[in-house]
Structure formats: C-alpha cells, structure tokens
Design an enzyme around this catalytic site. Structure first.
Site, PDB file in Angstrom:
ATOM      1  N   LYS A   1       8.890  23.207 -13.749  1.00  0.00           N
ATOM      2  CA  LYS A   1       7.990  21.988 -13.274  1.00  0.00           C
ATOM      3  C   LYS A   1       7.456  21.754 -11.883  1.00  0.00           C
ATOM      4  CE  LYS A   1       6.480  17.631 -14.037  1.00  0.00           C
ATOM      5  NZ  LYS A   1       6.844  16.282 -14.841  1.00  0.00           N
TER       6      LYS A   1
ATOM      7  N   HIS B   1       2.170  16.966 -26.505  1.00  0.00           N
ATOM      8  CA  HIS B   1       1.882  15.501 -26.044  1.00  0.00           C
ATOM      9  C   HIS B   1       0.559  15.138 -26.662  1.00  0.00           C
ATOM     10  CE1 HIS B   1       4.804  16.313 -23.069  1.00  0.00           C
ATOM     11  NE2 HIS B   1       5.154  15.160 -22.579  1.00  0.00           N
TER      12      HIS B   1
ATOM     13  N   HIS C   1       1.698  11.893 -28.357  1.00  0.00           N
ATOM     14  CA  HIS C   1       1.239  10.358 -27.987  1.00  0.00           C
ATOM     15  C   HIS C   1       0.568   9.647 -28.961  1.00  0.00           C
ATOM     16  CE1 HIS C   1       1.371  11.198 -23.229  1.00  0.00           C
ATOM     17  NE2 HIS C   1       2.366  10.991 -23.707  1.00  0.00           N
TER      18      HIS C   1
ATOM     19  N   GLU D   1      11.804  18.155 -24.341  1.00  0.00           N
ATOM     20  CA  GLU D   1      10.874  18.506 -22.937  1.00  0.00           C
ATOM     21  C   GLU D   1      11.422  19.781 -22.420  1.00  0.00           C
ATOM     22  OE1 GLU D   1       8.356  17.026 -21.874  1.00  0.00           O
ATOM     23  OE2 GLU D   1       8.267  14.896 -22.655  1.00  0.00           O
TER      24      GLU D   1
ATOM     25  N   ARG E   1      -1.573  22.014 -14.613  1.00  0.00           N
ATOM     26  CA  ARG E   1      -0.323  20.982 -14.908  1.00  0.00           C
ATOM     27  C   ARG E   1      -0.687  20.332 -16.196  1.00  0.00           C
ATOM     28  NH1 ARG E   1       2.101  16.011 -11.031  1.00  0.00           N
ATOM     29  NH2 ARG E   1       3.395  15.357 -12.641  1.00  0.00           N
TER      30      ARG E   1
ATOM     31  N   LYS F   1       4.012  11.656 -11.248  1.00  0.00           N
ATOM     32  CA  LYS F   1       3.285  10.844 -12.386  1.00  0.00           C
ATOM     33  C   LYS F   1       4.139   9.331 -12.548  1.00  0.00           C
ATOM     34  CE  LYS F   1       0.827  14.016 -15.104  1.00  0.00           C
ATOM     35  NZ  LYS F   1       0.384  14.484 -16.522  1.00  0.00           N
TER      36      LYS F   1
ATOM     37  N   ASN G   1       1.620  19.217 -20.775  1.00  0.00           N
ATOM     38  CA  ASN G   1       1.332  18.291 -21.834  1.00  0.00           C
ATOM     39  C   ASN G   1       1.412  19.028 -23.075  1.00  0.00           C
ATOM     40  OD1 ASN G   1       0.676  16.073 -19.943  1.00  0.00           O
ATOM     41  ND2 ASN G   1      -1.238  16.938 -19.658  1.00  0.00           N
TER      42      ASN G   1
ATOM     43  N   GLU H   1      -3.346  17.482 -11.424  1.00  0.00           N
ATOM     44  CA  GLU H   1      -3.592  17.758 -12.741  1.00  0.00           C
ATOM     45  C   GLU H   1      -5.038  17.972 -12.904  1.00  0.00           C
ATOM     46  OE1 GLU H   1      -1.388  16.192 -16.108  1.00  0.00           O
ATOM     47  OE2 GLU H   1      -3.085  16.194 -17.414  1.00  0.00           O
TER      48      GLU H   1
ATOM     49  N   HIS I   1       9.888   9.175 -27.279  1.00  0.00           N
ATOM     50  CA  HIS I   1       8.825   9.960 -26.676  1.00  0.00           C
ATOM     51  C   HIS I   1       9.042  11.645 -27.256  1.00  0.00           C
ATOM     52  CE1 HIS I   1       5.899  11.635 -23.867  1.00  0.00           C
ATOM     53  NE2 HIS I   1       6.810  12.172 -23.056  1.00  0.00           N
TER      54      HIS I   1
ATOM     55  N   ARG J   1       0.890  -1.342   0.078  1.00  0.00           N
ATOM     56  CA  ARG J   1       0.064   0.026   0.008  1.00  0.00           C
ATOM     57  C   ARG J   1       0.713   1.145   0.153  1.00  0.00           C
ATOM     58  NH1 ARG J   1      -3.685  -2.854   3.604  1.00  0.00           N
ATOM     59  NH2 ARG J   1      -5.436  -3.690   2.033  1.00  0.00           N
TER      60      ARG J   1
HETATM   61  N1  GLY Z   1       5.069  14.863 -17.807  1.00  0.00           N
HETATM   62  C1  GLY Z   1       3.794  15.641 -17.472  1.00  0.00           C
HETATM   63  C2  GLY Z   1       3.713  15.935 -16.119  1.00  0.00           C
HETATM   64  O1  GLY Z   1       4.566  15.560 -15.292  1.00  0.00           O
HETATM   65  O2  GLY Z   1       2.830  16.460 -15.865  1.00  0.00           O
END
Ligand code: GLY
Length: 374
Positions: free
Chosen positions: A229, A250, A254, A187, A243, A145, A247, A239, A269, A123
């Site tokens: 960040k 992205h 993606h 990035e 946040r 994430k 993206n 998010e 990526h 857990r």
């Molecule tokens: N890579 C995008 C984020 O961490 O929100």
C-alpha cells in the site's frame, strides 16, 4: 516477536507505520515526540473502548500525556454528517488546537471519520491512527483517505489527509469476531491479487494458519500489505493513476454494500470486496483478459478461508442487474460518466480499465444473480 517499521515516503507528509504486538502499551512513548504540548484527544467507538481504551489511557498517562476520549456507536452508520459534527463540536469543546494531535482508535469507520475531522478542524490538525481491525491495519489507516458516507453513497465526501503516525498492534486482532477478521482478510488478499502473485501463493499456504491466530503469519501479512500500500500511495497519493488498483473488487463491492443498506449484519465491507474481486476476475475472464483458472483459483481460496465468494452467499434481497449497475454508476471513481473497473490479466497482474463494455458487466451480474435462485 519483533516489531517492524515502514516509512511512507511522502516528503513533507512522510510518516512511519509501526507493526507488531504490544504497541498500544507503548503508544504514549511513540506519540510523545510528535506532541507540541502533552495533551491529545482520542476518538473511538464503544466496542473498541470497552476492549482497548484503558490500555491506551494507561500508556498515555505513563508518558505524562493528558487526554480525553469520545466513544461513538460502533458501525458504518457512524460515518455520517451528524457524527462528524459531533466530533468537531467535541474537539472544539476540549480546546484541541491547531498544533495538537487527535488519535483514531478503532477500525475503518473511526479512522476515516477522525481523519476527516482532523482535516477540517481549524483548517487541519494532525492525527495518529491506531487501527484495531485487520481491515484498518492493512488498508484504511494507511494512505490518507478520510471521509464519511452520505445518502447518495459511500465515501462521497472526504479529504486526503495523511496521518502523522500509524501504530498497527497486531495483538489487538485477537479480540476480533472471526467474521470481522476474515472480512478484513479480503483486503489482505487484494494485495496478492493486484500485484504480487508470490504473496497470493503464500496466502494460499498460510491463510488458514493466519486466520487461526498464528502471530508470525499475521505480522508478515500485515507488513507485506502495508509495504504494497505504501509503495502505491507514494507513487500516486491522490489517485490519478495506479492507486485505483487498490480498488480491486470495490466497484462491485460498494454497489453490494449500497444494495444491502450498508448493514454490516448482512454484508461487511471486506465481504463485499471479496465477492467484488471474484466478480472482477470473472469479468476479466469474460472479456478475454485472463484464463478461467484465475477466477476459479480465487474462488477456491475464498472457499478455503470460509469467505463469501458469490452473490449467492448474501442472505438479503438484491436489486436486479439494472439496479446494481445504477449503484455502480454512483461510484466515486466514475470518470467522464464512465465507471472504471480494476481488471486482471492474471493473479498479481491487475490494471485499471477506463472503458468496459457494460453489456459484459451486466452479463456477469445476471449470471451471478441467476445462481442465487438456481
Ligand atoms: N482503500 C483504497 C485506497 O486507500 O486507495
């Protein structure tokens, strides 16, 4: 060169990011204060293990920390249910307990997989990120994430799980293949594009030196990216709002990764993000949000850095616009069935658009696909 330390101010989940060269040699001393007993487990991949695992082991041994390591195959395919199960079974067999720490030594794949395993093992156990790629140092190791890919798409299963500590050793970036380094740069550039025009100006001036190995430039770029960040994650950890700006590029990216089968040989990526950012600026221009100079300036910088900037740069079959739109609809940012895009009013002024006219997206894709055959 001095080391810098940033704090991600998330109250009970706050943590430090150390940035500088030579941190791996001090990892034992830096991790020791967080251990409740002198034992930990390391998850890494076989490529990184060959390059950096011995240094980490030595640092841990010097600090009197007992450790075991599991090295998985390198590559995106490792972010899978099967590997998650393997990691969990191994951590249990190593008797890793609730109060212990698991170390992720590697790029985004290892960080995401290890973080998710840490989130669900007993857990929740704590984990430390030692990112070894540019992409992981400026993005995936910070912000919590974690997750895996499934047959249905990328990162569709996961958890928010903040690390306890991040050690971004910029000297490790020297061992990256140029293609991997430059993909991670996608990035870095994203931060300038989404919220700091002055940083984008700085990258236009210093990007080539940074790519050529200038350590001071690398240290500044990693620090500025992590600062941005951290600020965004503190404002919106889960998010629900800002946040999503991270993206940028992205949603398109993606879909391109899915279309190329998540095969890093065809598209990494960060390469998908760079092309995606160019398409997002193109879309912003088509929708009247920004001037034509914006996508042109972005493409010029991508070219200056020797990066992919267009669908024409992808050397693989791609679906038509309908197929790409269908892949975008599977994005995890879909809300009420609508795909969300990050658009921009200028370099450094991105915003999240909840309802975008899909006909405009289709037109941008059709133009970009036509340029492949033209
Ligand atoms: N890579 C995008 C984020 O961490 O929100």
């Amino acid at each position: 060169m001095t080391e810098t330390r940033l704090r991600v101010e998330l109250a009970a989940r706050a943590y430090d990011i150390h940035i500088g060269p030579g941190l791996i040699a001090r990892a034992g001393a830096l991790i020791a204060p967080f251990l409740r007993r002198p034992k930990l487990a390391i998850i890494t991949d076989q490529t990184v293990a060959a390059l950096h695992l011995d240094s980490l082991r030595e640092a841990l041994t010097q600090a009197g920390i007992e450790h075991a390591a599991l090295a998985l195959p390198a590559g995106e395919a490792t972010k899978s249910w099967d590997r998650l199960q393997q990691v969990i079974a191994w951590l249990l067999s190593e008797k890793i307990e609730r109060d212990d720490i698991v170390v992720a030594l590697g790029g985004g794949v290892i960080g995401d997989l290890t973080g998710f395993a840490a989130a669900i093992l007993r857990r929740g156990v704590r984990f430390v990120q030692i990112p070894t790629t540019l992409l992981a140092q400026v993005d995936s190791s910070v912000g919590g994430k974690t997750g895996i890919n499934t047959a249905e798409g990328k990162n569709l299963v996961g958890a928010f799980k903040q690390p306890t500590l991040v050690l971004a050793d910029i000297a490790l970036l020297g061992t990256l293949r140029p293609r991997d380094f430059i993909a991670g740069y996608g990035e870095v550039m994203k931060y300038g594009l989404l919220g700091d025009a002055a940083f984008f100006d700085w990258l236009e001036e210093n990007g080539p030196a940074l790519a050529a190995g200038d350590m001071a430039a690398r240290a500044y770029a990693v620090r500025r990216s992590c600062e941005m960040k951290a600020e965004i994650v503190v404002r919106d950890e889960l998010e629900h709002g800002d946040r999503a700006l991270l993206n940028l590029g992205h949603t398109f990216g993606h879909a391109l990764e899915a279309a190329t089968g998540y095969d890093g040989a065809r598209l990494l990526h960060g390469e998908g993000v760079a092309i995606g950012a160019a398409l997002a600026f193109e879309l912003s221009q088509q929708l009247g949000y920004c001037a034509q100079e914006c996508p042109s300036r972005l493409r010029a910088h991508l070219a200056q850095m020797g990066m992919m900037s267009d669908l024409a740069d992808i050397k693989a079959d791609l679906p038509d616009a309908t197929g790409l739109l269908a892949l975008m609809a599977q994005d995890k940012k879909v809300k009420d069935g609508r795909t969300r895009f990050v658009l921009a009013r200028d370099i450094g002024q991105a915003f999240v658009a909840d309802s975008v006219d899909l006909a405009a997206v289709r037109a941008v894709l059709e133009d970009a696909l036509a340029a492949r055959v033209g």
